[in-house]
Design an enzyme around this catalytic site. Structure first.
Site, PDB file in Angstrom:
ATOM      1  N   ASP A 310       0.825  -1.197   0.000  1.00 54.46           N
ATOM      2  CA  ASP A 310       0.000   0.000   0.000  1.00 54.46           C
ATOM      3  C   ASP A 310       0.869   1.260   0.000  1.00 54.46           C
ATOM      4  O   ASP A 310       1.967   1.275   0.552  1.00 54.46           O
ATOM      5  CB  ASP A 310      -0.898   0.002   1.249  1.00 54.46           C
ATOM      6  N   GLU A 365       0.800  -0.585  -5.316  1.00 55.84           N
ATOM      7  CA  GLU A 365      -0.245   0.430  -5.464  1.00 55.84           C
ATOM      8  C   GLU A 365       0.453   1.760  -5.737  1.00 55.84           C
ATOM      9  O   GLU A 365       0.841   2.472  -4.822  1.00 55.84           O
ATOM     10  CB  GLU A 365      -1.097   0.523  -4.191  1.00 55.84           C
TER      11      GLU A 365
END
Length: 634
Positions: A310, A365
């Site tokens: 993330d 991401e």
């Protein structure tokens, strides 16, 4: 960049006995039990004046068990087994590391390496509980082989129930995994597993990096969940947060040794101004040890099959992507604004994962489009297997919000779905958890809005709004799945057009769980139209399993007709035809193939109008069309 990576790797080989040993530090740091029953404790607290261990085992005497100061800010303690041979720190007992700070204050801290932390109902902060059961869970099933076609079901354990409560690992194991398997997904990406004190953070404000969240159950119950997924042939990925950490100090990493730095940059550089969280110092040797060991622990102890990293964009740049747009110009990716230490850490992480566990998958991401992020480290790339195609959901939202149906631009849709870097694998998705959160809207809610409350029953008339919403929901998903990348992702519940939004209990909603749930029961009611979308999603995934278009070369688009609103392309030996015209159907429409219908969004079982005869065979003729030698009328 590769030179920086290589120098780090060389230093680890020369000074730490190699990457294998370096990344196995989770077995020695924290509190670990020896085979003979003794307890070995180790911490890194460079700013501490003294370190002690206190807990239930010594009546919370803060000074009876001092650590010995070692080199480079490390502290060690060995507690021999009791006279009866039993471990001096029993399983389930509470512990704290006691730090004497430079100003003389005593700080009671949770070890950064703690494996289990819990919060009692009447308390604000978490407690560290020593987790060492007499018999840990034994995995029974091998992990699936590395998948060629990745169909990801993005999930959150806590909301995976129609009931308004925090759901459990057990519920996910026995109620949700069978649903995922039935829908044809072969991979589950699990969010909010790393322990986070604030539930409403969606797991992105991590407080204990080595602890599986206790609000859903025990570590062994998570291991069972992963083992059962493996028995179904489902790959399990962890949503890992190494881009930042919670600012909590009582039950987090922040100010662990009483200083502003330790694991993080000191001063403003160590704080993310939008997320109000701490930023790791990736140039620090012990931070690298901590983060690499963290990945290794999740793979080897819990048997996760890989990670979705993330916040990679925040890691890659000193500006963290704040107030910055990315056009694709190469000057945006090379220069002093790039955090080369963070990028080097990502290269080390991917190298370690793929070297020690080549079956594992890593996903980035990243919204910036950093070149070569998904190329091998040996080529100077970032080493990730996949990156998220984050422009695609934004494009669908923009089209639905801003354009009338007759103004949809077919060329612009195709460009967004096919605009990706050559030989870097992308994960296509129409929407993820981001679009489901309060303040945003899912595609289904944007398309049908308030009518979802009144007109989703088959007993009520099929209104124009519901009809349009159901048909576009299917078409958007299929064209994204088939043309948008080398993998596909869906957030739990969105496959059947889950109504409303996602909102965790917090002060702003009176701590309500009403929107922190997934109403899977809506698909099981034959009188509701949600079942049509659920069935289409299942058959779309099953068709991909049969023909494997995600593992095939990118689709060849032969038609993107603006006035007719038709897109046609071929991939994996299949022909995909989409008519996005709001009111015009076509007969004798010339295309370039010969086939039979395999999947039809207009079929009755998907809530369509059954306008096509599925027994029809389409034969091509030698009639050139769209630069192809053969074509056919459909």
């Amino acid at each position: 960049r590769y030179s920086l990576f290589y120098n780090h790797l060389k230093n680890i080989e020369e000074n730490e006995g190699g990457l294998d040993k370096f990344s196995r530090s989770y077995k020695t740091f924290g509190v670990n039990q020896f085979v003979d029953g003794g307890i070995y404790c180790k911490e890194w607290a460079p700013g501490a004046e003294a370190v002690f261990l206190a807990g239930d085992f010594n009546g919370w005497n803060p000074f009876s068990h001092p650590y010995k100061k070692m080199e480079y800010g490390k502290w060690e303690l060995f507690i021999p087994p009791g006279q009866d041979g039993y471990p001096p720190v029993p399983h389930g007992s509470k512990l704290k590391v006691v730090i004497r700070a430079q100003n003389g204050d005593l700080l009671y801290r949770i070890s950064p390496w703690a494996r289990y932390v819990v919060r009692e109902e009447n308390k604000v902060n978490y407690d560290w509980v020593h987790w060492n059961p007499p018999q840990s869970y034994i995995h029974k099933h091998p992990p699936p082989q590395k998948l060629k076609s990745l169909r990801i079901y993005e999930s959150h354990v806590g909301i995976a129930s129609p009931e308004g409560k925090v759901s459990s690992y057990k519920n996910f194991t026995y109620n949700v995994l069978p649903r995922i398997k039935y829908l044809g997904y072969n991979c589950v990406q699990v969010m909010a597993i790393m322990e986070h004190a604030y539930y409403a953070s969606f797991g992105y404000q991590v407080t204990s990096f080595f602890a599986a969240s206790s609000r859903y159950g025990t570590p062994d119950e998570l291991k069972e969940m992963i083992d059962v997924a493996h028995s179904m042939g489902i790959t399990v990925l962890l949503d890992v947060v190494h881009s930042h950490a919670s600012k909590n100090s009582e039950d987090g990493l922040n100010q662990f040794d009483g200083t502003d730095s330790c694991f993080f940059h000191s001063g403003p550089k160590g704080t993310h101004q939008l997320w109000d969280s701490r930023l790791f110092d990736y140039a620090n040797w012990e931070v690298l040890r901590f983060l690499l060991s963290n990945l290794r622990m999740w793979i080897e102890d819990y048997r996760f099959d890989g990670f979705r990293f993330d916040g990679v964009t925040s890691m890659l740049y000193h500006h963290h992507g704040i107030g910055t747009g990315f056009s694709g110009d190469y000057n945006e990716y090379f220069g002093l604004h790039v955090d080369e230490d963070a990028l080097c850490y990502l290269m080390l992480a991917n190298h370690m994962i793929h070297f020690l566990h080549p079956e594992c998958i890593t996903i980035a991401e990243d919204v910036s489009g950093m070149p070569a992020l998904c190329r091998p480290v040996a080529e100077g790339g970032g080493g990730f297997d996949y990156r998220l195609a984050m422009a695609i959901p934004d494009k669908w939202i923009q089209i639905i919000k801003e354009l009338k149906d007759e103004d949809w631009n077919m060329g612009n849709i195709v460009h967004t779905l096919t605009n990706r870097r050559y030989e870097e694998k992308y994960i296509a998705y129409a929407e993820s958890h981001d679009q489901a959160l309060v303040g945003d809207k899912t595609l289904a809610f944007r398309l049908m809005d308030a009518e979802m409350y009144t007109n989703m029953s088959v007993l009520s008339p099929l209104t124009a709004v519901i009809d349009r919403g159901i048909q576009l929901h299917k078409m958007i998903r299929l064209i994204t799945h088939a043309l948008g990348g080398e993998s596909y992702l869906n957030f739990m519940g969105n496959e059947f057009g889950h109504p409303e939004w996602l909102d965790f209990p917090r002060e702003g909603n009176n701590e309500s769980y009403h929107y922190a749930r997934r109403q899977f029961n809506l698909t099981e009611d034959d009188l509701l139209r949600y079942r049509f979308l659920n069935a289409f999603d299942r058959d779309m995934n099953n068709l991909e399993e049969r023909f494997g278009w995600l593992a095939s070369p990118p689709g060849y688009v032969s038609e993107k007709h603006e006035s007719n609103k038709v897109i046609a392309f071929e991939r994996a030996g299949l022909i995909f035809i989409f008519n996005f015209h709001p009111y015009q159907s076509y007969v004798n429409y010339r295309l370039f193939f010969k086939y039979k219908i395999l999947l039809d969004s207009d079929a009755g079982e998907y809530g369509g109008h059954q306008r096509l005869d599925h027994s029809t065979e389409y034969f091509s003729e030698e009639y050139p069309h769209n630069y192809r030698p053969n074509s056919v009328m459909v």
